[in-house]
Design an enzyme around this catalytic site. Structure first.
Site, short mmCIF file in Angstrom:
data_model
loop_
_atom_site.label_atom_id
_atom_site.label_comp_id
_atom_site.label_asym_id
_atom_site.label_seq_id
_atom_site.Cartn_x
_atom_site.Cartn_y
_atom_site.Cartn_z
N THR A 531 14.45 4.36 -9.60
CA THR A 531 13.31 5.03 -8.98
C THR A 531 12.99 4.29 -7.68
O THR A 531 12.98 3.07 -7.64
CB THR A 531 12.08 5.04 -9.90
OG1 THR A 531 12.43 5.72 -11.09
CG2 THR A 531 10.91 5.77 -9.25
N PHE A 533 10.33 3.70 -4.61
CA PHE A 533 8.88 3.72 -4.40
C PHE A 533 8.58 3.54 -2.92
O PHE A 533 9.33 2.88 -2.20
CB PHE A 533 8.21 2.57 -5.16
CG PHE A 533 8.29 2.71 -6.65
CD1 PHE A 533 7.23 3.21 -7.37
CD2 PHE A 533 9.44 2.34 -7.34
CE1 PHE A 533 7.30 3.33 -8.75
CE2 PHE A 533 9.52 2.46 -8.72
CZ PHE A 533 8.44 2.97 -9.43
#
Ligand code: PEP
Ligand code: MN
Length: 634
Positions: A531, A533
């Site tokens: 992921t 960010f």
């Protein structure tokens, strides 16, 4: 021995235990851990441990089984973080140290220092006293070399490390340098170790050419027993029968050593291989094996180098290597250590709003992957502000309750997180200042006393369920999968319920935070689960964060008129200016049915090109906004 103290021990009782041990001839070190406070007592003295166990305030006494005591994991469970100037070594950081084998001249060291700093090195190396095999080879510039190294370190704001070869130089060298280096040939020069240890300064301890891991750790013990707890170990290849490389890099020493000691361990692929082209692959191997960093030789003209030219990287090779290391870091759950240049940090601090200290907001409960991203993006001393929704996270930054927030933008399996794009569009006062990449590793988490066979229900975020479907169907086919709002929230729920028949799927930080057990690790179907960010801030706080690295990426948004070719004409501005677009998304504009806002991520060209690019984009679009420029996480 390790003297474990009772939680409620008074200062008077503690002082009495310490003086009792010192009187018996022990060196006593107090170690405050996450769970217990212990006194490590080491030395030549032998004692019946029952005489210590009965002292008021003592919980128990455990003998240390290893011959190295202060350096052993038995003594201290938590990783030691060594501070060299502003640079921290150990824990979840990867530190890159670089420079020439030897300091040769003012121009040479300044040129190399500037270039390695620009590429991402945070500590400068360079020998001034060179232990050469032949007495006729270049022996280093001595004290003059130290002066030049100090100048280069100060000019580019890098702490410096250099090798000490003689006890008589220790005091003089301590006045110039930030970290001593004990070379492979001197690993068992005990008089040198004692003298260097006495300074209390950080030490980089190379492994000896033919030293076992135990001998190496005993050398660390000498340093620690003499007065420093700031020791970094360095695997630099050992002598074997193999002649294809200068030495044989013992990569397996990295995980072995990490089990045995709390001290950070890095690798030196330059002396291990002796061959330039092998330095990059072995650097990556060291990081993959878990090393806390590397020390690499780089030279602006390796052909003219006075020592170790054949193993010195060209600056461009080093630059690529740091990029590759940065890309590898999230795979092993680490991030590249960055330190802002002093001048830039000061400028940024002057602009910063001092009222909202270093509070970092994130969406989710404690232990969430977003919290991990926040911790990786900042120094240790931040205050975390968990927020219920993404909108709350943006509001926290907007209102000044938090200086920064960390928000997910994209997952390699789930795709773009549209909430984040929509909120960026709604908050013109907020800008993107950074990027972080986290590897999502899912675990089956239960109460500490539960077994796999106890589990009847599993709670997690729907994405967690989707990402672990294979494990659930193959290993827990009869278990009910229950969607939950959040992965870490599911762990909190299981912890509160105190029910052995339920489990959660979440990351390791959540298990640790709620004191739960990992029943099974790595249960995600696809290991390439990352992921990405954004770190966001109000514009006035942006400079502090941005100063930490070279900005090479931008995020922007624009809308175009509803007529043929308008999007194509805006996009042509990218290709005409040779700006590389890496992501394109479109989102509906609220209140304007069937009209869209486009979001683009792209490479950041040099300033003059970027200014021209922005001007042209403004001309070809109805609305244009630069959402932020930042250092890519790759
Ligand atoms: C060096 O770092 O320049 C050096 C001489 O290394 P080692 O002691 O590992 O051979
Ligand atoms: Mn060398």
């Amino acid at each position: 021995m390790i003297v474990i103290l009772k939680k409620g021990i008074t200062q008077v009782e503690k002082d009495k235990v310490k003086s009792f041990l010192k009187e018996k001839g022990f060196i006593v070190k107090e170690i405050v851990g996450q769970e217990d406070t212990v006194l490590g007592a080491v030395g030549k003295a032998s004692i019946d441990i029952r005489t210590v166990e009965v002292l008021p305030g003592v919980s128990s006494v455990v003998p240390i089984s290893k011959p190295y005591k202060l350096a052993s994991r038995e003594m201290k469970k938590e990783d030691t973080i060594v501070s060299v100037g502003k640079v921290k070594i150990g824990g979840n950081r990867v530190v890159v140290m670089a420079g020439p084998c030897a300091v040769e001249s003012y121009d040479q060291i300044m040129t190399i220092a500037e270039s390695v700093r620009e590429s991402g090195a945070v500590i400068l190396r360079g020998g001034a006293f060179k232990p050469r095999t032949s007495p006729y080879s270049f022996q280093g510039l001595g004290e003059e070399g130290l002066k030049l190294l100090r100048k280069a370190g100060d000019a580019f704001d890098m702490p410096i490390t250099t090798e000490v070869v003689s006890p008589r130089d220790v005091e003089m060298m301590a006045g110039y340098i930030d970290m001593f280096q004990i070379g492979a040939r001197n690993m068992q020069n005990f008089e040198l170790l004692k003298e260097v240890g006495k300074t209390g300064m950080p030490v980089l301890l190379k492994r000896g050419l033919a030293a076992t891991i135990e001998e190496w750790l005993m050398a660390a013990e000498y340093l620690m027993a003499s007065g420093t707890d700031q020791v970094v170990l360095c695997e630099r290849g050992i002598r074997t029968y193999e002649k294809a490389t200068r030495n044989t890099l013992d990569c397996s020493a990295i995980p072995v050593v990490q089990k045995l000691t709390h001290l950070p361990v890095i690798g030196d692929p330059s002396h291990a291989t002796g061959i330039r082209d092998m330095v990059a692959p072995m650097s990556l191997a060291l990081i993959a094996a878990g090393a806390s960093g590397i020390i690499v030789e780089v030279h602006n003209c390796p052909e003219c180098a006075l020592s170790d030219g054949p193993q010195s990287l060209y600056p461009s090779q080093f630059d690529k290597l740091v990029h590759d290391i940065q890309a590898l870091c999230p795979v092993v759950g680490k991030s590249l250590e960055r330190v802002p240049r002093a001048a830039e940090a000061k400028k940024a601090d002057d602009n910063a709003d001092a009222s909202s200290a270093m509070t970092v907001a994130f969406q989710g409960v404690r232990g969430a992957f977003s919290e991990l991203a926040a911790k990786r993006s900042f120094d240790d001393n931040i205050e975390l502000l968990p927020c219920h929704t993404f909108a709350d996270t943006f509001d926290a930054v907007s209102s000044g309750k938090a200086k920064y927030a960390v928000v997910p933008i994209e997952n390699t399996l789930g795709g773009t997180i549209y909430d984040t794009l929509d909120l960026l569009a709604m908050h013109p006062e907020i800008t993107v200042v950074g990027e972080a990449l986290i590897r999502v590793v899912h675990n089956l988490i239960s109460l500490p006393d539960a077994q796999l066979s106890d589990i009847k229900k599993v709670y997690t975020h729907p994405q967690g369920l989707a990402q672990c479907r294979k494990f659930l169907s193959e290993e827990l086919p009869d278990v009910e999968a229950v969607p939950f709002f959040d992965t870490a929230g599911a762990v909190e729920y299981v912890a509160e319920k105190k029910d052995k028949s339920i489990a959660a799927i979440a990351g390791e930080p959540a298990a640790a935070y709620y004191g739960m057990k990992i029943l099974r690790e790595n249960i995600e179907t696809d290991a390439s689960n990352f992921t990405r960010f954004y770190v966001i801030a109000r514009e006035e706080n942006a400079a502090v964060y941005r100063s930490e690295g070279k900005q090479d990426k931008a995020t922007l948004s624009f809308s175009v008129s509803n007529e043929p070719g308008s999007l194509a004409s805006a996009l042509s501005v990218f290709s005409e200016n040779n700006v590389n677009m890496t992501k394109l998304e479109s989102r509906p504009i609220p209140g304007k049915p069937w009209e869209y806002l486009f979001f683009v991520e792209c490479g950041l060209p040099e300033e003059s090109v970027f200014e021209k690019f922005v001007d042209e984009m403004k001309e070809k679009t109805v609305s244009f906004r630069l959402l932020g420029t930042y250092t890519s996480a790759r």
